[in-house]
Design a protein around this motif. Structure first.
Motif, short mmCIF file in Angstrom:
data_model
loop_
_atom_site.label_atom_id
_atom_site.label_comp_id
_atom_site.label_asym_id
_atom_site.label_seq_id
_atom_site.Cartn_x
_atom_site.Cartn_y
_atom_site.Cartn_z
N ALA A 1 0.84 -1.21 0.00
CA ALA A 1 0.00 0.00 0.00
C ALA A 1 0.87 1.25 0.00
O ALA A 1 0.58 2.22 -0.72
CB ALA A 1 -0.93 0.00 1.21
N LEU A 2 1.93 1.26 0.77
CA LEU A 2 2.83 2.41 0.80
C LEU A 2 3.55 2.58 -0.54
O LEU A 2 3.77 3.71 -0.99
CB LEU A 2 3.83 2.28 1.95
CG LEU A 2 3.21 2.37 3.35
CD1 LEU A 2 4.26 2.05 4.41
CD2 LEU A 2 2.58 3.73 3.60
N ASP A 3 3.89 1.47 -1.18
CA ASP A 3 4.51 1.54 -2.51
C ASP A 3 3.55 2.17 -3.52
O ASP A 3 3.94 2.99 -4.33
CB ASP A 3 4.93 0.15 -2.99
CG ASP A 3 6.12 -0.41 -2.24
OD1 ASP A 3 6.84 0.37 -1.56
OD2 ASP A 3 6.32 -1.64 -2.32
N VAL A 4 2.28 1.76 -3.46
CA VAL A 4 1.27 2.31 -4.37
C VAL A 4 1.13 3.81 -4.13
O VAL A 4 1.09 4.60 -5.07
CB VAL A 4 -0.08 1.59 -4.21
CG1 VAL A 4 -1.19 2.32 -4.95
CG2 VAL A 4 0.03 0.15 -4.70
N LEU A 5 1.06 4.22 -2.88
CA LEU A 5 0.95 5.65 -2.57
C LEU A 5 2.17 6.41 -3.08
O LEU A 5 2.05 7.52 -3.60
CB LEU A 5 0.78 5.86 -1.06
CG LEU A 5 -0.56 5.41 -0.49
CD1 LEU A 5 -0.55 5.54 1.03
CD2 LEU A 5 -1.71 6.19 -1.10
N GLY A 6 3.35 5.82 -2.97
CA GLY A 6 4.56 6.45 -3.49
C GLY A 6 4.50 6.62 -5.00
O GLY A 6 4.89 7.66 -5.53
N LEU A 7 4.00 5.60 -5.70
CA LEU A 7 3.87 5.70 -7.16
C LEU A 7 2.85 6.77 -7.55
O LEU A 7 3.08 7.51 -8.51
CB LEU A 7 3.44 4.34 -7.74
CG LEU A 7 4.51 3.26 -7.71
CD1 LEU A 7 3.92 1.91 -8.10
CD2 LEU A 7 5.67 3.62 -8.63
N LEU A 8 1.75 6.84 -6.82
CA LEU A 8 0.76 7.88 -7.10
C LEU A 8 1.36 9.27 -6.92
O LEU A 8 1.16 10.16 -7.74
CB LEU A 8 -0.47 7.71 -6.20
CG LEU A 8 -1.35 6.50 -6.50
CD1 LEU A 8 -2.40 6.34 -5.41
CD2 LEU A 8 -1.99 6.61 -7.87
N ASP B 1 4.51 10.07 -7.19
CA ASP B 1 5.45 10.29 -8.30
C ASP B 1 4.74 10.71 -9.58
O ASP B 1 5.30 11.43 -10.41
CB ASP B 1 6.27 9.02 -8.57
CG ASP B 1 7.23 8.68 -7.45
OD1 ASP B 1 7.49 9.56 -6.59
OD2 ASP B 1 7.71 7.53 -7.43
N CYS B 2 3.49 10.26 -9.74
CA CYS B 2 2.70 10.61 -10.94
C CYS B 2 1.93 11.92 -10.75
O CYS B 2 1.20 12.34 -11.65
CB CYS B 2 1.72 9.48 -11.25
SG CYS B 2 2.52 7.98 -11.81
N GLY B 3 2.07 12.55 -9.58
CA GLY B 3 1.38 13.81 -9.33
C GLY B 3 -0.07 13.65 -8.90
O GLY B 3 -0.85 14.58 -8.99
N VAL B 4 -0.42 12.46 -8.42
CA VAL B 4 -1.79 12.19 -7.98
C VAL B 4 -1.86 12.35 -6.47
O VAL B 4 -1.00 11.86 -5.74
CB VAL B 4 -2.23 10.77 -8.38
CG1 VAL B 4 -3.59 10.43 -7.81
CG2 VAL B 4 -2.22 10.62 -9.89
#
Length: 61
Positions: free
Chosen positions: A4-11, A13-16
């Motif tokens: 979940a933390l990885d997903v939040l980090g990716l979001l 990084d994408c400006g979401v």
């Protein structure tokens, strides 16, 4: 939890950004402080911005 933390980090990084569907009291206070408008108009502005972003994602259980 790590996933979940990885997903939040990716979001991020994408400006979401993820936010509450309804503004918290702290969000309203901050909006009022920087805008000089009242509580109800600040709430309406927040709701309009969330609505313009598309359909909210339903909470996962």
């Amino acid at each position: 939890m790590g996933f979940a933390l990885d997903v939040l980090g990716l979001l991020k990084d994408c400006g979401v950004t993820l936010t509450e569907i309804e503004p918290t009291d702290a969000m309203i206070a901050a909006g009022m402080a920087v805008s000089g408008i009242g509580e109800e108009r600040t709430r309406a502005t927040f709701r309009a911005m969330v609505a313009a972003g598309g359909e909210p994602v339903k909470r996962l259980q």
